[in-house]
Design a protein around this motif. Structure first.
Motif, PDB file in Angstrom:
ATOM      1  N   ARG A  51       0.839  -1.191   0.000  1.00  0.00           N
ATOM      2  CA  ARG A  51       0.000   0.000   0.000  1.00  0.00           C
ATOM      3  C   ARG A  51       0.878   1.246   0.000  1.00  0.00           C
ATOM      4  O   ARG A  51       2.023   1.223   0.482  1.00  0.00           O
ATOM      5  N   SER A  95      -4.711   1.442   6.638  1.00  0.00           N
ATOM      6  CA  SER A  95      -5.165   0.706   5.457  1.00  0.00           C
ATOM      7  C   SER A  95      -6.321   1.426   4.765  1.00  0.00           C
ATOM      8  O   SER A  95      -6.942   0.851   3.861  1.00  0.00           O
ATOM      9  N   LYS A 125      -3.903   0.540  -2.504  1.00  0.00           N
ATOM     10  CA  LYS A 125      -3.053  -0.600  -2.836  1.00  0.00           C
ATOM     11  C   LYS A 125      -2.374  -0.391  -4.181  1.00  0.00           C
ATOM     12  O   LYS A 125      -3.011   0.027  -5.145  1.00  0.00           O
TER      13      LYS A 125
END
Length: 306
Positions: free
Chosen positions: A125, A294, A301
């Motif tokens: 990422r 995230s 990503k």
């Protein structure tokens, strides 16, 4: 057209698969062993001229003030503006969150796939990025970037497998001031406070390390690259860059990457003060209140194993 807020921006999707030609360029077991021993790796040409030319045009628009999306916070990070002066190093962070053309380069899946192999992870990422411009004909060494370890700036990350992809927008020889790594330094301890990005005197590394109680022989490796090549270095690898003494502008983007296991942790310095990364102000929070490293709107990503 007015730029959109980052949270509402609909970015053009990137193709997440690799061609057979790109797969043939992924690191071999020998390449991975080299990276883990030395802390750096240079690829063959893996990025097309078209993508880079689009990024060059995007950088020009960025420097002229054009944005496709705007960040929710506009201070607290490196963000060169014309009023700062033209004949100095320009350092602009989080450009891939603001420019479609720069995002297309920074999030290239082949870059993520290579990083995943080197870091031994199934997912890569984005963490941050920096568009760095060096004006030509610097004979005072003011366009040097001082010795530092990226991980020293990322104390709120849990992973030691973070890494950086450095992508020049053109051939970059020694005279243009390429990235320089200290071979094997990612294996040294005691680098938590090596934050010398803005120290332009590159002759003082030995003295700096001795002051920090670190005694190692220093081997500088300048990473002269051809257009389309990418260099990678581990988050603990000491690096900087030489001044641009050439007749041409030097332009590159550093794409800082996180592996699947990385997440946020609270961190305090030696004085007990809480340390924070600017990224925390951009991303959503988890149910426990921690920043979510995230969050796909801020940390998209580049690559995930099928």
């Amino acid at each position: 057209m007015r730029p959109q807020a980052l949270s509402t921006m609909q970015w053009e999707p990137l193709e997440q698969s690799l061609s057979a030609q790109q797969r043939a360029l992924l690191p071999t077991d020998q390449d991975i062993a080299f990276y883990r021993q030395h802390g750096w790796f240079v690829t063959p040409p893996v990025i097309s001229d078209d993508i880079i030319e689009q990024a060059i045009a995007g950088a020009e628009r960025y420097y002229q003030g054009e944005r496709d999306a705007v960040l929710p916070v506009n201070e607290g990070f490196s963000d060169w503006q014309p009023r700062d002066g033209l004949d100095l190093v320009r350092n602009n962070e989080f450009v891939s969150l603001q420019s479609q053309a720069l995002r297309q380069l920074a999030l290239q899946p082949v870059v993520g796939a290579i990083a995943a192999k080197l870091a031994g992870t199934q997912q890569i990422r984005l963490l941050d990025d920096q568009l760095v411009y060096k004006p030509p004909q610097d004979h005072t060494a003011q366009t040097s970037v001082g010795w530092h370890a990226d991980r020293a700036y990322w104390a709120n990350c849990t992973s030691d497998q973070l890494l950086t992809a450095w992508i020049p927008f053109h051939d970059c020889d020694i005279d243009m001031g390429p990235l320089v790594v200290i071979d094997g330094s990612h294996q040294w301890s005691g680098l938590e406070h090596l934050r010398g990005f803005h120290r332009t005197d590159l002759t003082q590394l030995s003295a700096q390390l001795q002051q920090m109680g670190i005694d190692h022989s220093i081997k500088e490796i300048p990473l002269a690259l051809r257009k389309g090549q990418v260099s990678f270095h581990n988050c603990w690898t000491i690096h900087g860059s030489y001044p641009n003494r050439s007749q041409r502008t030097r332009l590159a983007i550093a794409v800082h990457l996180q592996d699947a296991a990385n997440h946020y942790r609270p961190y305090q310095n030696d004085q007990g003060q809480a340390i924070h990364m600017f990224d925390e102000q951009l991303c959503r929070t988890l149910p426990n209140g921690d920043p979510d490293f995230s969050d796909p709107s801020v940390f998209p990503k580049l690559w995930s194993e099928p």
